[in-house]
Design an enzyme around this catalytic site. Structure first.
Site: not given
Length: 448
Positions: A263, A265-269, A287, A315, A386
């Site tokens: 999962a 987005a937005p791609g930080g991890k 995503d 998905d 989170c």
């Protein structure tokens, strides 16, 4: 919103307009960014606008309690109520603005967005507040209701936090939730070093402090980091310190070649995975939305790691049907209620219910069950959220382990060995622990 079509660069007008839009379903951070881009505001006005918007959202239930004796059952336009909230916020929480200035500016905003009659109504309310004062939250007899009003959290959430953490710890969490969020960055070690980033930021007059939570991370103040040359050149990315921990706990080694970000987005991890993995590793990033895949790719390009990231619309619950590859590492940073992010997205406290939490827990369980089928033998899967509610955290992991006896829960180990003395193997980071976002991280190993 006001019926009048008004264009203004007055930060108080913009604050009222923004708050009215957020009440209608817009996200605070997205709406604020859009408003700031559309208007030519100086640094001081941008700061005031941001402070007013977040301040009102964070304290909305308190303002409702304070203003009820003055408004009663009167039907007033929603934007007028937001205007009164901004005035009371300035009176109660901003000590550098004199009361007469708050009154004059608020009355002027009422006239700009409405008419003279609304200006007179606002004048009367504010003068009544000045003469009579605001009622004391301490007068509320019920402990839970008092905490709810004082810290502007729904009663059900206060009850859950107390039930899950005990009274003392819950109060520590609750009293920290409205603190201002810190601005933190992750250094992109693919193309630079910690030292070079610190020098570059300090050359632009930023104040830089080493993170005590995550590796290659810094807390930065004194300006907007996303406007810096270091950000533009891809030397760093904005990321909360606690959000860096799930990737740290994946134990990426040179022999790990195939990684799934379920999962993404937005791609930080996702970009952090690319940064920490072997040069020839491939990260498959998923995503469900096409526009978010574009966002992942954009971030990957900016950070010079696009060659390692294969992003696609899918998905995560359909991974076994669509992907036949086995992965040595899987990250499930699951969709969640987001109650660890209340400092950054304060409006979500009013939108989510306990039923939403239960629904999300079911979705999280489905995602874990699905992607676990594509984990290689002896592979490691990290489940993170989170949020700070156990229904979406410990309970999801417990249910997964019950249904998948070939998996075991390992101690979650991060670069700085956070909370390793705790009896629980999973890592719980609360907003009160390190003044970061709240996060949960569980590390699972597949044994066959």
């Amino acid at each position: 919103m006001s019926d009048k079509r008004v264009y203004s660069d007055n930060p108080r007008v913009l604050a009222v307009q923004t708050l009215a839009k957020i009440k209608n379903g817009a996200y605070s951070n997205l709406q604020l960014n859009q408003i700031i881009k559309q208007h030519k505001l100086g640094e001081a006005d941008t700061r005031l606008l941001t402070t007013l918007v977040y301040g009102v959202i964070q304290h909305r239930l308190t303002f409702e309690y304070w203003l009820e004796p003055f408004i009663g059952s009167k039907k007033i336009n929603p934007w007028v109520r937001e205007l009164l909230y901004t005035a009371v916020f300035q009176m109660q929480y901003l000590d550098k603005i004199p009361q007469h200035a708050i009154f004059n500016e608020s009355i002027e905003v009422a006239k700009i967005l409405g008419h003279v009659g609304i200006g007179k109504f606002v004048t009367a309310i504010l003068h009544n507040i000045s003469r009579q004062g605001l009622r004391d939250v301490a007068d509320i007899k019920d402990d839970v209701e008092r905490l709810s009003i004082e810290y502007s959290l729904p009663v059900w959430l206060v009850e859950e936090l107390i039930k899950q953490n005990g009274d003392k710890h819950a109060r520590q969490i609750i009293t920290s939730i409205n603190d201002a969020p810190k601005q933190s960055v992750r250094v992109n070690t693919v193309i630079t070093t910690d030292e070079e980033v610190v020098q570059a930021l300090e050359a632009e007059n930023f104040i830089v402090e080493s993170s005590k939570v995550a590796a290659h991370a810094f807390v930065v103040s004194g300006g907007h980091v996303a406007s810096s040359k270091a950000y533009h050149d891809g030397w760093l990315t904005l990321q909360d310190e606690s959000a860096m921990l799930p990737v740290e706990s994946l134990h990426l080694t040179p022999d790990v070649k195939n990684i799934l970000d379920a999962a993404a987005a937005p791609g930080g991890k996702t970009t952090q995975l690319a940064q920490y993995s072997a040069p020839d590793a491939i990260i498959t990033a998923l995503d469900v939305h096409e526009h978010k895949i574009k966002l992942i790719n954009h971030n990957a390009e900016r950070l010079h790691v696009a060659d390692k990231i294969h992003a696609r619309v899918l998905d995560a619950r359909k991974v076994p049907e669509q992907i036949d590859k086995k992965f040595e590492r899987i990250l499930v940073d699951a969709p969640c209620s987001g109650f660890g992010l209340l400092r950054r997205k304060p409006e979500i406290r009013y939108d989510k219910t306990i039923e939403d939490v239960a629904s999300l827990a079911r979705l999280q369980a489905e995602i874990l069950d699905s992607v676990s089928q594509n984990l290689a033998k002896n592979g490691i899967m990290v489940y993170s959220t989170c949020t700070i509610l156990r229904q979406e955290n410990d309970d999801v992991v417990t249910k997964f382990l019950k249904n998948h006896p070939n998996f075991e829960l390992m101690p979650t180990k991060t670069s700085y060995k956070l909370k390793l003395d705790d009896s629980e193997k999973a890592l719980h980071v609360y907003p009160s622990d390190y003044q970061t976002d709240g996060f949960f991280v569980a590390t699972l190993r597949k044994n066959d």
